[in-house]
Design a protein around this motif. Structure first.
Motif, PDB file in Angstrom:
ATOM      1  N   THR A 201      74.678  77.590  72.802  1.00  0.00           N
ATOM      2  CA  THR A 201      74.339  76.446  71.962  1.00  0.00           C
ATOM      3  C   THR A 201      73.153  76.764  71.058  1.00  0.00           C
ATOM      4  OG1 THR A 201      75.178  74.888  73.610  1.00  0.00           O
ATOM      5  CG2 THR A 201      73.651  74.031  71.964  1.00  0.00           C
ATOM      6  N   VAL A 202      72.122  77.396  71.616  1.00  0.00           N
ATOM      7  CA  VAL A 202      70.954  77.776  70.811  1.00  0.00           C
ATOM      8  C   VAL A 202      71.353  78.795  69.751  1.00  0.00           C
ATOM      9  CG1 VAL A 202      68.712  78.903  70.858  1.00  0.00           C
ATOM     10  CG2 VAL A 202      69.292  77.250  72.634  1.00  0.00           C
ATOM     11  N   LEU A 203      72.146  79.794  70.146  1.00  0.00           N
ATOM     12  CA  LEU A 203      72.615  80.786  69.178  1.00  0.00           C
ATOM     13  C   LEU A 203      73.442  80.129  68.083  1.00  0.00           C
ATOM     14  CD1 LEU A 203      73.649  83.814  71.435  1.00  0.00           C
ATOM     15  CD2 LEU A 203      71.766  83.721  69.795  1.00  0.00           C
ATOM     16  N   GLY A 204      74.303  79.190  68.464  1.00  0.00           N
ATOM     17  CA  GLY A 204      75.113  78.493  67.474  1.00  0.00           C
ATOM     18  C   GLY A 204      74.264  77.758  66.463  1.00  0.00           C
ATOM     19  N   LEU A 205      73.217  77.093  66.931  1.00  0.00           N
ATOM     20  CA  LEU A 205      72.321  76.374  66.022  1.00  0.00           C
ATOM     21  C   LEU A 205      71.624  77.325  65.052  1.00  0.00           C
ATOM     22  CD1 LEU A 205      70.672  73.770  68.429  1.00  0.00           C
ATOM     23  CD2 LEU A 205      72.119  73.247  66.446  1.00  0.00           C
ATOM     24  N   LEU A 206      71.105  78.437  65.572  1.00  0.00           N
ATOM     25  CA  LEU A 206      70.383  79.388  64.718  1.00  0.00           C
ATOM     26  C   LEU A 206      71.319  80.087  63.737  1.00  0.00           C
ATOM     27  CD1 LEU A 206      67.947  80.970  67.343  1.00  0.00           C
ATOM     28  CD2 LEU A 206      67.421  79.257  65.586  1.00  0.00           C
ATOM     29  N   LEU A 207      72.507  80.457  64.196  1.00  0.00           N
ATOM     30  CA  LEU A 207      73.474  81.095  63.304  1.00  0.00           C
ATOM     31  C   LEU A 207      73.934  80.131  62.215  1.00  0.00           C
ATOM     32  CD1 LEU A 207      75.564  83.039  65.976  1.00  0.00           C
ATOM     33  CD2 LEU A 207      74.175  84.073  64.162  1.00  0.00           C
ATOM     34  N   THR A 208      74.151  78.880  62.607  1.00  0.00           N
ATOM     35  CA  THR A 208      74.527  77.869  61.617  1.00  0.00           C
ATOM     36  C   THR A 208      73.438  77.721  60.571  1.00  0.00           C
ATOM     37  OG1 THR A 208      75.854  76.639  63.221  1.00  0.00           O
ATOM     38  CG2 THR A 208      75.097  75.441  61.292  1.00  0.00           C
ATOM     39  N   GLN A 209      72.196  77.642  61.032  1.00  0.00           N
ATOM     40  CA  GLN A 209      71.055  77.529  60.127  1.00  0.00           C
ATOM     41  C   GLN A 209      71.050  78.678  59.120  1.00  0.00           C
ATOM     42  OE1 GLN A 209      68.449  75.163  60.388  1.00  0.00           O
ATOM     43  NE2 GLN A 209      67.583  75.993  58.526  1.00  0.00           N
ATOM     44  N   HIS A 210      71.255  79.890  59.607  1.00  0.00           N
ATOM     45  CA  HIS A 210      71.218  81.075  58.745  1.00  0.00           C
ATOM     46  C   HIS A 210      72.385  81.087  57.766  1.00  0.00           C
ATOM     47  CE1 HIS A 210      69.776  84.982  57.613  1.00  0.00           C
ATOM     48  NE2 HIS A 210      70.893  85.589  57.957  1.00  0.00           N
ATOM     49  N   SER A 211      73.541  80.563  58.188  1.00  0.00           N
ATOM     50  CA  SER A 211      74.735  80.630  57.339  1.00  0.00           C
ATOM     51  C   SER A 211      74.652  79.707  56.134  1.00  0.00           C
ATOM     52  CB  SER A 211      75.985  80.282  58.161  1.00  0.00           C
ATOM     53  OG  SER A 211      76.041  78.903  58.468  1.00  0.00           O
ATOM     54  N   TYR A 212      73.767  78.696  56.171  1.00  0.00           N
ATOM     55  CA  TYR A 212      73.684  77.731  55.080  1.00  0.00           C
ATOM     56  C   TYR A 212      72.786  78.185  53.940  1.00  0.00           C
ATOM     57  CZ  TYR A 212      75.817  74.254  58.212  1.00  0.00           C
ATOM     58  OH  TYR A 212      76.662  73.561  59.043  1.00  0.00           O
ATOM     59  N   ARG A 213      72.278  79.402  53.974  1.00  0.00           N
ATOM     60  CA  ARG A 213      71.258  79.780  52.993  1.00  0.00           C
ATOM     61  C   ARG A 213      71.806  79.873  51.571  1.00  0.00           C
ATOM     62  NH1 ARG A 213      72.475  84.459  55.870  1.00  0.00           N
ATOM     63  NH2 ARG A 213      72.976  86.325  54.625  1.00  0.00           N
ATOM     64  N   ASN A 214      73.142  80.018  51.409  1.00  0.00           N
ATOM     65  CA  ASN A 214      73.725  80.058  50.067  1.00  0.00           C
ATOM     66  C   ASN A 214      74.545  78.813  49.761  1.00  0.00           C
ATOM     67  OD1 ASN A 214      72.633  82.580  49.536  1.00  0.00           O
ATOM     68  ND2 ASN A 214      74.421  83.680  50.300  1.00  0.00           N
ATOM     69  N   GLY A 215      74.419  77.779  50.573  1.00  0.00           N
ATOM     70  CA  GLY A 215      75.195  76.563  50.354  1.00  0.00           C
ATOM     71  C   GLY A 215      75.832  76.085  51.644  1.00  0.00           C
ATOM     72  N   LEU A 216      76.323  74.848  51.622  1.00  0.00           N
ATOM     73  CA  LEU A 216      76.794  74.204  52.840  1.00  0.00           C
ATOM     74  C   LEU A 216      78.310  74.280  53.032  1.00  0.00           C
ATOM     75  CD1 LEU A 216      76.132  72.313  55.283  1.00  0.00           C
ATOM     76  CD2 LEU A 216      76.503  70.397  53.710  1.00  0.00           C
ATOM     77  N   GLY A 217      79.076  74.035  51.964  1.00  0.00           N
ATOM     78  CA  GLY A 217      80.502  73.793  52.084  1.00  0.00           C
ATOM     79  C   GLY A 217      81.309  74.863  52.800  1.00  0.00           C
ATOM     80  N   ALA A 218      81.301  76.091  52.268  1.00  0.00           N
ATOM     81  CA  ALA A 218      82.130  77.154  52.838  1.00  0.00           C
ATOM     82  C   ALA A 218      81.712  77.535  54.260  1.00  0.00           C
ATOM     83  CB  ALA A 218      82.113  78.380  51.923  1.00  0.00           C
ATOM     84  N   PRO A 219      80.406  77.731  54.544  1.00  0.00           N
ATOM     85  CA  PRO A 219      80.021  78.049  55.928  1.00  0.00           C
ATOM     86  C   PRO A 219      80.403  76.956  56.918  1.00  0.00           C
ATOM     87  CG  PRO A 219      78.232  78.579  54.430  1.00  0.00           C
ATOM     88  CD  PRO A 219      79.242  77.820  53.634  1.00  0.00           C
ATOM     89  N   LEU A 220      80.222  75.686  56.534  1.00  0.00           N
ATOM     90  CA  LEU A 220      80.586  74.598  57.427  1.00  0.00           C
ATOM     91  C   LEU A 220      82.089  74.592  57.681  1.00  0.00           C
ATOM     92  CD1 LEU A 220      79.824  72.125  59.062  1.00  0.00           C
ATOM     93  CD2 LEU A 220      79.972  70.756  56.965  1.00  0.00           C
ATOM     94  N   ALA A 221      82.877  74.879  56.649  1.00  0.00           N
ATOM     95  CA  ALA A 221      84.329  74.939  56.814  1.00  0.00           C
ATOM     96  C   ALA A 221      84.721  76.053  57.772  1.00  0.00           C
ATOM     97  CB  ALA A 221      85.000  75.144  55.455  1.00  0.00           C
ATOM     98  N   VAL A 222      84.103  77.234  57.602  1.00  0.00           N
ATOM     99  CA  VAL A 222      84.434  78.377  58.464  1.00  0.00           C
ATOM    100  C   VAL A 222      84.067  78.084  59.913  1.00  0.00           C
ATOM    101  CG1 VAL A 222      83.822  80.768  58.998  1.00  0.00           C
ATOM    102  CG2 VAL A 222      84.324  80.104  56.650  1.00  0.00           C
ATOM    103  N   SER A 223      82.874  77.554  60.147  1.00  0.00           N
ATOM    104  CA  SER A 223      82.459  77.283  61.526  1.00  0.00           C
ATOM    105  C   SER A 223      83.316  76.187  62.145  1.00  0.00           C
ATOM    106  CB  SER A 223      80.977  76.896  61.582  1.00  0.00           C
ATOM    107  OG  SER A 223      80.733  75.712  60.846  1.00  0.00           O
ATOM    108  N   THR A 224      83.748  75.214  61.332  1.00  0.00           N
ATOM    109  CA  THR A 224      84.606  74.144  61.827  1.00  0.00           C
ATOM    110  C   THR A 224      85.972  74.676  62.232  1.00  0.00           C
ATOM    111  OG1 THR A 224      83.478  72.566  60.364  1.00  0.00           O
ATOM    112  CG2 THR A 224      85.572  71.876  61.287  1.00  0.00           C
TER     113      THR A 224
END
Length: 292
Positions: A201-224
């Protein structure tokens, strides 16, 4: 019927909380990890993620799994417009189209493979194998992301896998507690599973945080997408679950995955279209160096 309506309401509230958390995390995405602990907005985002997870679990107890999981993907169409609103811009046509393709693909995947979880539990050997494999997969995906500089989608995939495996492992804890009561807490299986869930869970939060550095849409779609797929793989390989519809269902699931991939591509292209990032939520940290 009343119970189902309660489940729907809880699922919708969970999606709202996840969406708000995602927007907050994007606003802090350029901050290095070592500065997050001192940022109140980061802790607010973490709290929102926790509340969303609790609401989702409550919704699963009140409504059917297929419906609740389908409602869970509403995080994406909620988060992208909310992020655009905070950045004081309109959602582009490419983003709307990307969300449409992604949601259509995700909806099909949820109904076809989202039924993973038949009240079966992992054995201790299976649990250790899953956690070791997960660690190797996360390291590999993050390594690929660093090699392909500027590509955050691998990091987003790692985040989704971390959350998906955490959900699958959580099922083992709930099954053991339901079968054996409180005494199950002190067994090696539940202790290791609990530690695994916490770390993932902690890793997921940190990785998610890092993935948003160029925008929200595509990373959120991939993780979803990666989240339910990772959980379903464990269910199919280790717990005896099956894709709905057999071979035709598998072919349809593949088609849905292709549609979702097209949507992610659209969202990624839209993110490269010169979007303006909203200001860092904590002005006192605005000058912090961006994480490489």
């Amino acid at each position: 019927m009343g119970t189902v309506l309660v489940g729907i309401a809880l699922a919708l509230l969970s999606s709202v909380a996840y969406a708000a958390a995602a927007v907050l995390q994007e606003r802090l995405a350029t901050l290095p990890v070592r500065r997050l602990a001192g940022n109140l907005h980061w802790w607010l985002a973490t709290a929102l993620n926790g509340v969303a997870a609790v609401l989702h679990l409550a919704a699963l107890r009140a409504g059917p799994l297929s419906l609740i999981q389908a409602l869970g993907i509403l995080t994406l169409p909620m988060a992208v417009p909310l992020a655009a609103m905070t950045a004081r811009r309109r959602v582009s046509g490419s983003e709307w189209n990307g969300m449409a393709f992604t949601l259509a693909g995700l909806l099909g995947l949820v109904f076809l493979i989202g039924s993973a979880g038949n009240d079966a539990a992992l054995t201790l050997t299976q649990l250790i194998t899953v956690l070791v494999t997960a660690a190797a997969a996360l390291v590999a995906l993050e390594g690929i992301s660093r090699i392909l500089r500027g590509s955050v989608l691998w990091t987003a995939a790692a985040a989704g896998i971390a959350f998906g495996i955490s959900s699958a492992v959580s099922q083992t804890i709930t099954v053991r507690l339901a079968d054996d009561g409180v005494s199950a807490v002190f067994t090696p299986l539940v202790l290791i599973a609990g530690l695994g869930v916490a770390v993932l869970t902690v890793l997921g939060l940190l990785l998610t945080q890092h993935s948003y550095r160029n925008g929200l849409g595509a990373p959120l779609a991939v993780s979803t997408i990666a989240n339910p797929v990772a959980a379903a793989v464990i269910g199919i390989v280790l717990l005896g679950d099956r894709v709905t519809g057999g071979y035709p269902g598998s072919a349809l699931a593949l088609a849905c995955a292709v549609g979702a991939a097209i949507g992610v591509t659209m969202l990624a292209n839209a993110s490269r279209g010169g979007r303006t990032r909203p200001p860092v939520a904590d002005d006192s940290l605005a000058t912090a160096p961006a994480e490489a």
